[in-house]
Write an enzyme that holds these catalytic residues in place. Sequence first.
Site, PDB file in Angstrom:
ATOM      1  N   GLY A  11     -19.397 -38.573 -71.087  1.00 26.61           N
ATOM      2  CA  GLY A  11     -19.463 -39.814 -71.861  1.00 26.61           C
ATOM      3  C   GLY A  11     -20.906 -40.270 -72.021  1.00 26.61           C
ATOM      4  NE  ARG A  72     -15.560 -36.131 -71.465  1.00 21.74           N
ATOM      5  CZ  ARG A  72     -15.780 -37.390 -71.871  1.00 21.74           C
ATOM      6  NH1 ARG A  72     -15.531 -37.732 -73.104  1.00 21.74           N
ATOM      7  NH2 ARG A  72     -16.235 -38.291 -71.029  1.00 21.74           N
ATOM      8  CG  ASP A 103     -16.881 -37.254 -61.977  1.00 23.68           C
ATOM      9  OD1 ASP A 103     -16.976 -37.678 -63.130  1.00 23.68           O
ATOM     10  OD2 ASP A 103     -15.788 -37.030 -61.422  1.00 23.68           O
ATOM     11  CB  THR A 126     -21.420 -42.162 -65.922  1.00 25.04           C
ATOM     12  OG1 THR A 126     -20.114 -42.721 -66.095  1.00 25.04           O
ATOM     13  CG2 THR A 126     -21.768 -42.238 -64.440  1.00 25.04           C
ATOM     14  CG  ASP A 128     -16.929 -44.520 -65.763  1.00 21.98           C
ATOM     15  OD1 ASP A 128     -16.690 -45.457 -66.546  1.00 21.98           O
ATOM     16  OD2 ASP A 128     -16.571 -43.344 -65.971  1.00 21.98           O
ATOM     17  CG  ASP A 130     -17.529 -42.669 -61.556  1.00 23.54           C
ATOM     18  OD1 ASP A 130     -18.674 -42.475 -61.991  1.00 23.54           O
ATOM     19  OD2 ASP A 130     -16.531 -42.092 -62.015  1.00 23.54           O
ATOM     20  NE  ARG A 172     -10.163 -42.653 -68.523  1.00 28.25           N
ATOM     21  CZ  ARG A 172     -10.678 -41.573 -69.084  1.00 28.25           C
ATOM     22  NH1 ARG A 172     -10.001 -40.470 -69.118  1.00 28.25           N
ATOM     23  NH2 ARG A 172     -11.877 -41.591 -69.625  1.00 28.25           N
ATOM     24  CD  GLU A 188      -7.130 -68.566 -62.728  1.00 26.72           C
ATOM     25  OE1 GLU A 188      -7.963 -69.007 -63.532  1.00 26.72           O
ATOM     26  OE2 GLU A 188      -6.791 -69.161 -61.698  1.00 26.72           O
TER      27      GLU A 188
HETATM   28  P1  ATP Z   1     -18.218 -39.589 -67.707  1.00 24.84           P
HETATM   29  O1  ATP Z   1     -17.741 -39.830 -66.301  1.00 24.84           O
HETATM   30  O2  ATP Z   1     -19.184 -40.622 -68.154  1.00 24.84           O
HETATM   31  O3  ATP Z   1     -17.134 -39.314 -68.697  1.00 24.84           O
HETATM   32  P2  ATP Z   1     -18.686 -36.838 -66.981  1.00 24.84           P
HETATM   33  O4  ATP Z   1     -19.943 -36.079 -66.789  1.00 24.84           O
HETATM   34  O5  ATP Z   1     -17.840 -37.040 -65.768  1.00 24.84           O
HETATM   35  O6  ATP Z   1     -19.075 -38.203 -67.670  1.00 24.84           O
HETATM   36  P3  ATP Z   1     -16.719 -34.976 -68.054  1.00 24.84           P
HETATM   37  O7  ATP Z   1     -16.112 -34.933 -69.391  1.00 24.84           O
HETATM   38  O8  ATP Z   1     -15.829 -35.124 -66.866  1.00 24.84           O
HETATM   39  O9  ATP Z   1     -17.812 -36.124 -68.125  1.00 24.84           O
HETATM   40  O10 ATP Z   1     -17.561 -33.629 -67.822  1.00 24.84           O
HETATM   41  C1  ATP Z   1     -18.469 -33.141 -68.787  1.00 24.84           C
HETATM   42  C2  ATP Z   1     -18.342 -31.638 -68.940  1.00 24.84           C
HETATM   43  O11 ATP Z   1     -18.696 -31.013 -67.699  1.00 24.84           O
HETATM   44  C3  ATP Z   1     -16.944 -31.119 -69.229  1.00 24.84           C
HETATM   45  O12 ATP Z   1     -16.604 -31.164 -70.594  1.00 24.84           O
HETATM   46  C4  ATP Z   1     -17.044 -29.674 -68.757  1.00 24.84           C
HETATM   47  O13 ATP Z   1     -17.636 -28.846 -69.729  1.00 24.84           O
HETATM   48  C5  ATP Z   1     -17.997 -29.778 -67.557  1.00 24.84           C
HETATM   49  N1  ATP Z   1     -17.210 -29.786 -66.304  1.00 24.84           N
HETATM   50  C6  ATP Z   1     -16.501 -30.802 -65.771  1.00 24.84           C
HETATM   51  N2  ATP Z   1     -15.887 -30.448 -64.627  1.00 24.84           N
HETATM   52  C7  ATP Z   1     -16.202 -29.145 -64.420  1.00 24.84           C
HETATM   53  C8  ATP Z   1     -15.878 -28.171 -63.420  1.00 24.84           C
HETATM   54  N3  ATP Z   1     -15.088 -28.477 -62.383  1.00 24.84           N
HETATM   55  N4  ATP Z   1     -16.391 -26.924 -63.550  1.00 24.84           N
HETATM   56  C9  ATP Z   1     -17.186 -26.605 -64.593  1.00 24.84           C
HETATM   57  N5  ATP Z   1     -17.527 -27.466 -65.566  1.00 24.84           N
HETATM   58  C10 ATP Z   1     -17.059 -28.715 -65.501  1.00 24.84           C
END
Ligand code: ATP
Length: 322
Positions: A11, A72, A103, A126, A128, A130, A172, A188
């Site tokens: 994101g 993604r 993450d 991010t 979030d 998190d 989420r 509230e």
């Molecule tokens: P946000 O939390 O802001 O959405 P994010 O980095 O967590 O950001 P994700 O969509 O979860 O966003 O991950 C980004 C990309 O990282 C995924 O589209 C995928 O290509 C890669 N990715 C995520 N998890 C894995 C994994 N376990 N192994 C390999 N690649 C991964």
Amino acid sequence: MKRIGVFTSGGDAPGMNAAIRAVVRQAYALGVEVIGIRRGYAGMILGEMLPLGVRDVANILQRGGTILLTARSQEFMTEEGRAKAAEKLRAAGIEGLVAIGGDGTFRGAMRLLEEHRIPVVGVPGTIDNDLYGTDYTIGFDTAVNTALEAIDRIRDTAASHERVFFIEVMGRHAGFIALDVGLAGGAEVIALPEEPVDPQAVAETLLASQARGKTSSIVVVAEGAYPGGAAGLLEAIRAHMALEARVTVLGHIQRGGAPTAKDRVLASRLGAAAVEALTGGASGVMVGEVEGEVEITPLKEAVERRKDIRRDLLALSRVLAL
Ligand code: ATP
């Protein structure tokens, strides 16, 4: 290290551009070339790369989104996809990576390091908030301020019409945005994924505030706090009381906009720190800010350890919502 790559993934978050700028200019100061990789892992697999010089990152500090674009990638979740990405990085002479994202982005980066020995340093980008190992992630402060501005406006109409508003904010799995927005917006009730939400208890809170003479209220709901989000919670509450209420889902407006000063400072600092760490030999780590100081945390810990919300702030919000 002569040449590094930088990319944004997952994101988008306000402040990512400020982080890219800091990466490019800190690298320049250290005599290291920077290649920008477009569209996150999707672009990495396709070899979508461009050299980034100091002038290429001019005038982006104040812009939301990411000039490198983000995406993604399902393909990167496969071993073959990651092998293709690694090949493209090698062909471009990229010796290390700065990964700006959340993450999922870091999980992907860890895989790339394990399977292909490509050094990587993460920058927490991010909305979030998190990630463990940093008090705040880049984009969080802006998202909170954007949501708060919307809530202030809704409050005006809520007060005028003597209505209860349920406002759904992003989150989420984490309630950081909801908690700060709820406290700062005088909600509230604040419903978070980290705490069980009992519709009957919420109904009782709203009834009690009506009995105290309150004619309008704001309920802030993180999207993952209850099945169906704010609308789902309202529906469940209606089993316990007759309630005239409106639902507003803030959605993607929380992601956009110019980053706040706080996010720009954080992004500048962490972008530069990532380059220093990477060129200094660090890898498989995230740079973060903890109690005002830059700290380095293993990526594994950053994604696996749970950063808890401030429960004292949640308790405070209840005391103050009289
Ligand atoms: P946000 O939390 O802001 O959405 P994010 O980095 O967590 O950001 P994700 O969509 O979860 O966003 O991950 C980004 C990309 O990282 C995924 O589209 C995928 O290509 C890669 N990715 C995520 N998890 C894995 C994994 N376990 N192994 C390999 N690649 C991964």
